[in-house]
Design a protein around this motif. Structure first.
Motif, PDB file in Angstrom:
ATOM      1  N   GLU A   1       0.830  -1.209   0.000  1.00  0.00           N
ATOM      2  CA  GLU A   1       0.000   0.000   0.000  1.00  0.00           C
ATOM      3  C   GLU A   1       0.864   1.259   0.000  1.00  0.00           C
TER       4      GLU A   1
ATOM      5  N   VAL B   1      -1.404   3.892  -2.350  1.00  0.00           N
ATOM      6  CA  VAL B   1      -2.787   3.678  -1.923  1.00  0.00           C
ATOM      7  C   VAL B   1      -2.983   4.178  -0.510  1.00  0.00           C
ATOM      8  N   VAL B   2      -1.922   4.068   0.293  1.00  0.00           N
ATOM      9  CA  VAL B   2      -2.024   4.481   1.681  1.00  0.00           C
ATOM     10  C   VAL B   2      -2.376   5.954   1.818  1.00  0.00           C
TER      11      VAL B   2
ATOM     12  N   LYS C   1      -5.897  -3.765   9.308  1.00  0.00           N
ATOM     13  CA  LYS C   1      -5.105  -4.731   8.534  1.00  0.00           C
ATOM     14  C   LYS C   1      -4.728  -5.929   9.407  1.00  0.00           C
TER      15      LYS C   1
END
Length: 403
Positions: free
Chosen positions: A209, A214-215, A231
């Motif tokens: 990520e 994406v994070v 997660k």
């Protein structure tokens, strides 16, 4: 803002991330493949154990011809006293018995008048059977000497058999049987593999990520600790599901085919403790893996950064698998099984084997559970300060110092 504006709660965000992890990973080919292969290996192992257990039988088969039949009961008792199981079989005559020895149907044949030991074998006499027959020969000679002295061999043997030692242990002995040993080793392997595979999945997911940016999108709507917690919980749920399926199927099959003959309550207790220690161990180690993985931006760097805590997992497993089978009451393993760093690997092995005092099991659980809140704070701080910093590896000291 309009009255319809609804903000997501903190744990709602955690649940959303966890749900995404579960749905993605459960449908993945890797999850299905590893679960299927592990189940096949477990089924094969169970059937092999059943086959070996069912065909083990006696250590030796001994035939008796003519007057030697009077020695049958004595040989069985003598063999048992030296730790050997002997199957006895009467034969029609010595000639027929010799044929069976030659064909391999008998390991040995006793011949003669029963006042001494004369044994016929194909080539060599088994060492353990030789020991039993030597002891029997000594007993026969002793009985003859008693008769010559005018005594009653039956009465003497009875008195001898009733003689016993008075053992006074300082501590109550712990009872370990073979099945519990196997159960303990299987429990250790399951915990080890689950922590190894799922813990590294957490680390790889964090880096994936982070490297794909994406994070940045996720942290625009939720907080870093919520992303990390979601997660960990999501991958943990997948790991628990996988281990539950494997452990449940394996235990049920083993008991169904008779490979395991322990009580159902003991089997259920092992499964329950396996779940408890997987959850505790996975949460503790995954928090550390997630924090350390946030320090790097490339998948190839993950292995190096999580190696220190990973070595603790490996060390605990190696200590348990190498020491406990030969020495279930080992003091070093007993102490380390209550230390939070090693408890998730060692305590489930000891619990499956049995003989663990309740206070030790309780203390180990309390210590690991007490460590988790500290890890949440510490890992959350490192994760928050490092996950948005791409490029070069972030130093752990910098991540801890950053505001």
């Amino acid at each position: 803002m309009s009255g319809s504006d609804v903000r997501m709660s903190a744990w709602g965000a955690v649940g959303l991330v966890a749900g995404r992890e579960v749905s993605t990973r459960v449908r993945s080919k890797a999850f299905l493949a590893t679960t299927g292969v592990t189940l096949l290996v477990l089924v094969a192992f169970t059937l092999v154990m059943k086959f070996l257990g069912g065909t083990g039988g006696a250590d030796a088969t001994v035939g008796f011809a003519g007057q030697t039949s009077v020695l049958e009961a004595s040989l069985k008792a003598t063999a048992t006293s030296v730790g050997q199981e002997v199957e006895t079989r009467a034969v029609a005559d010595e000639a027929r018995g010799r044929e069976q020895v030659s064909d391999g149907d008998l390991d040995a044949l006793l011949v003669g008048d029963g006042t001494s030991i004369q044994v016929v074998v194909k080539e060599e006499l088994d060492a353990e059977l030789r020991t039993a027959l030597t002891v029997l020969a000594g007993n026969i000679e002793l009985n003859q000497q008693i008769v010559d002295l005018g005594g009653d061999p039956g009465q003497v043997n009875q008195r001898v058999s009733q003689a016993a030692i008075d053992v006074r242990p300082i501590e109550a002995p712990r009872d370990f049987n073979g099945e519990q040993m196997v159960l303990g080793m299987v429990a250790g392997i399951l915990i080890y593999m689950s922590l190894l595979i799922n813990g590294q999945s957490v680390a790889q997911g964090v880096v994936e990520e982070k490297s794909s940016r994406v994070v940045e999108l996720l942290l625009a709507t939720i907080r870093p600790w919520q992303l990390m917690a979601g997660k960990v919980l999501g991958i943990g749920a997948v790991g628990l599901l996988q281990m539950g399926v494997i452990g449940g199927v394996g235990m049920g099959l083993a008991m169904a085919v008779g490979a395991l003959t322990i009580e159902v309550s003991a089997a259920v207790g092992t499964v329950v403790w396996l779940v408890v220690w997987f959850l505790l161990g996975f949460v503790a180690y995954s928090l550390v893996f997630a924090a350390l993985a946030a320090l790097v931006s490339r998948q190839e760097d993950v292995g190096g950064v999580i190696m220190p805590p990973l070595l603790l997992v490996i060390l605990g497993y190696v200590l348990g698998i190498s020491i406990l089978p030969g020495d279930p009451g080992n003091r070093l393993v007993e102490v380390l099984s209550m230390v939070p760093l090693f408890a998730p690997m060692l305590m489930p092995m000891r619990l499956a084997m049995g003989g663990v005092p309740a206070w030790q099991a309780g203390l180990a659980v309390v210590l690991v559970a007490a460590l988790i809140p500290a890890l949440v704070w510490l890992s959350g701080r490192v994760y928050r300060n490092a996950v948005m910093r791409s490029g070069a590896k972030v130093k752990l000291t910098d991540a801890l110092r950053s505001a």
